[in-house]
Motif scaffolding. Structure first.
Motif, short mmCIF file in Angstrom:
data_model
loop_
_atom_site.label_atom_id
_atom_site.label_comp_id
_atom_site.label_asym_id
_atom_site.label_seq_id
_atom_site.Cartn_x
_atom_site.Cartn_y
_atom_site.Cartn_z
N ALA A 177 41.06 21.27 -25.89
CA ALA A 177 41.26 21.81 -24.54
C ALA A 177 42.08 20.83 -23.71
O ALA A 177 42.98 21.23 -22.96
CB ALA A 177 39.90 22.07 -23.87
N ALA A 178 41.78 19.54 -23.87
CA ALA A 178 42.52 18.52 -23.11
C ALA A 178 44.02 18.64 -23.40
O ALA A 178 44.84 18.58 -22.48
CB ALA A 178 42.03 17.13 -23.48
N GLY A 179 44.35 18.85 -24.68
CA GLY A 179 45.75 18.99 -25.06
C GLY A 179 46.35 20.30 -24.58
O GLY A 179 47.40 20.32 -23.92
N ALA A 180 45.66 21.40 -24.87
CA ALA A 180 46.19 22.73 -24.53
C ALA A 180 46.35 22.90 -23.02
O ALA A 180 47.27 23.59 -22.57
CB ALA A 180 45.27 23.81 -25.11
N LEU A 181 45.47 22.29 -22.28
CA LEU A 181 45.49 22.47 -20.81
C LEU A 181 46.23 21.32 -20.11
O LEU A 181 46.26 21.25 -18.90
CB LEU A 181 44.06 22.61 -20.28
CG LEU A 181 43.21 23.72 -20.93
CD1 LEU A 181 41.76 23.64 -20.49
CD2 LEU A 181 43.78 25.09 -20.60
N ARG A 182 46.76 20.42 -20.90
CA ARG A 182 47.54 19.29 -20.39
C ARG A 182 46.77 18.45 -19.38
O ARG A 182 47.27 18.09 -18.32
CB ARG A 182 48.88 19.77 -19.80
CG ARG A 182 49.83 20.34 -20.86
CD ARG A 182 51.05 21.00 -20.25
NE ARG A 182 50.71 22.28 -19.61
CZ ARG A 182 50.71 22.50 -18.30
NH1 ARG A 182 51.05 21.56 -17.48
NH2 ARG A 182 50.38 23.69 -17.83
N ALA A 183 45.51 18.17 -19.73
CA ALA A 183 44.68 17.35 -18.83
C ALA A 183 45.17 15.91 -18.84
O ALA A 183 45.64 15.41 -19.86
CB ALA A 183 43.23 17.42 -19.28
N THR A 184 45.06 15.27 -17.69
CA THR A 184 45.43 13.85 -17.59
C THR A 184 44.20 12.96 -17.46
O THR A 184 44.26 11.75 -17.67
CB THR A 184 46.33 13.59 -16.36
OG1 THR A 184 45.60 13.98 -15.18
CG2 THR A 184 47.62 14.40 -16.44
N HIS A 185 43.06 13.56 -17.06
CA HIS A 185 41.82 12.82 -16.85
C HIS A 185 40.65 13.68 -17.30
O HIS A 185 40.81 14.88 -17.49
CB HIS A 185 41.63 12.48 -15.36
CG HIS A 185 42.65 11.51 -14.83
ND1 HIS A 185 43.94 11.88 -14.54
CD2 HIS A 185 42.55 10.18 -14.53
CE1 HIS A 185 44.61 10.83 -14.10
NE2 HIS A 185 43.80 9.78 -14.08
N ALA A 196 33.10 14.17 -24.13
CA ALA A 196 34.31 13.87 -23.36
C ALA A 196 35.39 13.29 -24.27
O ALA A 196 35.10 12.36 -25.03
CB ALA A 196 33.98 12.86 -22.25
N PRO A 197 36.61 13.82 -24.24
CA PRO A 197 37.68 13.26 -25.08
C PRO A 197 37.92 11.79 -24.74
O PRO A 197 38.13 11.46 -23.58
CB PRO A 197 38.91 14.11 -24.71
CG PRO A 197 38.38 15.35 -24.08
CD PRO A 197 37.09 14.97 -23.44
N GLU A 198 37.86 10.93 -25.76
CA GLU A 198 37.95 9.50 -25.46
C GLU A 198 39.37 9.06 -25.14
O GLU A 198 39.60 7.99 -24.61
CB GLU A 198 37.35 8.66 -26.59
CG GLU A 198 37.98 8.93 -27.93
CD GLU A 198 37.40 8.05 -29.02
OE1 GLU A 198 36.28 7.55 -28.86
OE2 GLU A 198 38.10 7.87 -30.05
N GLY A 199 40.33 9.94 -25.45
CA GLY A 199 41.72 9.59 -25.19
C GLY A 199 42.15 9.74 -23.74
O GLY A 199 43.24 9.33 -23.38
#
Lengths: 229, 94
Positions: free
Chosen positions: A92-100, A111-114
């Motif tokens: 989801a972090a990647g697909a939604l282009r999350a920064t935080h 929580a994505p550790e990246g």
């Protein structure tokens, strides 16, 4: 506000279409929200969305995907695993282009550790299970049935367990027994004492506290050094 | 969040009332009015098994005690006095 996204295929199974609530105006700071789990998800729903509203006013996008098997999700909750939820949130972090990432309570376990970000009042797997098992033994005793935590833990590990109406599969259960939230690079804890006031997950009836939501959003805004909108 | 084991009786009373206020969403002043006979589990509809479990788990954290299955019975949960007596016994098992 309500969108969908597709989870990637995993372990030979097709991905699924999942819903998310988002304040998405294509701004530079995009916060993935990993929500609280199960009963706490209900108790913290308004609080979580209020924090997102405040972030929106501060010029920050936020994205709150359903955990597969929860809310509007069509996939069975009993088949979900901790690893599966982790990889879904990372996807989801990647697909939604999350920064935080803002992880709330047990959300910290997935929580994505990246991504840099915050763990708000992080909850460990053992504490989550302890609370839910205890609710079940108390309810059982009220109904004249005697169940021990020890037996329930063994049952959960072996075959999964329904706790508070949530079907937790055996693999998820076993993984939660030793799951501790770990801060990734650029992530920090926000304790309830920093936000101030009683933890909203304690409330027997879901409540809301605009003051707390405002303070949490302000801490995040300050931490990203976001210029005023 | 763990508080000291040598909490005095008034301190424990205050801590426990504060916790119940947090769970029930009461003003501290309303919780202050709790007496030994004030009914809890089975008397307050919002205090269901999930809320009681949350309350006990938070008590463990704040008071630094461990509550076993066998500790949890009707008497301990029924009234404020029962819960206070239980917490007192856990903190000072002499």
């Amino acid at each position: 506000m309500i969108f969908t996204w597709n989870t990637p295929a995993r372990d030979g199974k097709d991905g699924s279409e999942e819903m998310l609530l988002a304040f998405d105006r294509g701004r530079p700071v995009r916060v993935l929200v990993c929500p609280a789990w199960f009963d706490e998800a209900n108790k913290l729903r308004r609080f979580t969305v209020e924090v997102m509203r405040r972030l929106d006013s501060a010029g920050i996008d936020s994205l709150l995907p359903d955990l597969p098997g929860c809310n509007e999700s069509m996939v069975p909750l009993a088949e979900q695993t901790l690893e599966g939820w982790r990889s879904t949130m990372a996807a989801a972090a990647g697909a939604l282009r999350a920064t935080h990432v803002l992880a709330i309570r047990a959300g910290a376990l997935v929580a994505p550790e990246g991504l840099p970000g915050w763990h708000y009042a992080a909850q460990s797997g053992p504490k989550l299970l302890r609370g839910m098992i205890r609710a079940r033994t108390i309810a059982a005793r009220e109904a004249g049935i005697f169940e021990t935590s020890e037996d329930l833990m063994a049952q959960g590990r072996a075959a999964g367990l329904v706790l508070g109406g949530w079907s937790i599969g055996g693999a998820m259960f076993a993984a939660l027994e030793s799951a501790e939230p770990a801060l990734g690079p650029g992530q920090s804890d926000i304790a309830q004492s920093t936000v101030g006031g009683p933890g909203p997950w304690l409330r027997a009836e879901p409540g809301e506290d605009a003051g707390q939501a405002g303070r949490l959003a302000a801490l995040i805004d300050e931490s990203v050094g976001n210029p005023a909108p | 969040m763990t508080i000291s084991h040598d909490l005095d009786e008034a301190g424990l009373d205050r801590e426990l009332k504060g916790l119940i206020a947090d769970v029930l969403g009461l003003d501290p002043a309303q919780a202050e009015a709790f007496g030994p006979e004030s009914g809890l589990f089975g008397h307050l509809p919002e205090l269901d098994s999930m809320a009681v479990a949350g309350l006990l788990t938070e008590m463990e954290d704040r008071l630094g005690i461990v509550i076993e299955d066998d500790d949890v019975d009707g008497e301990m949960l029924e009234t404020y006095g029962g819960l206070l007596a239980f917490a007192k016994a856990k903190l000072d098992p002499r």
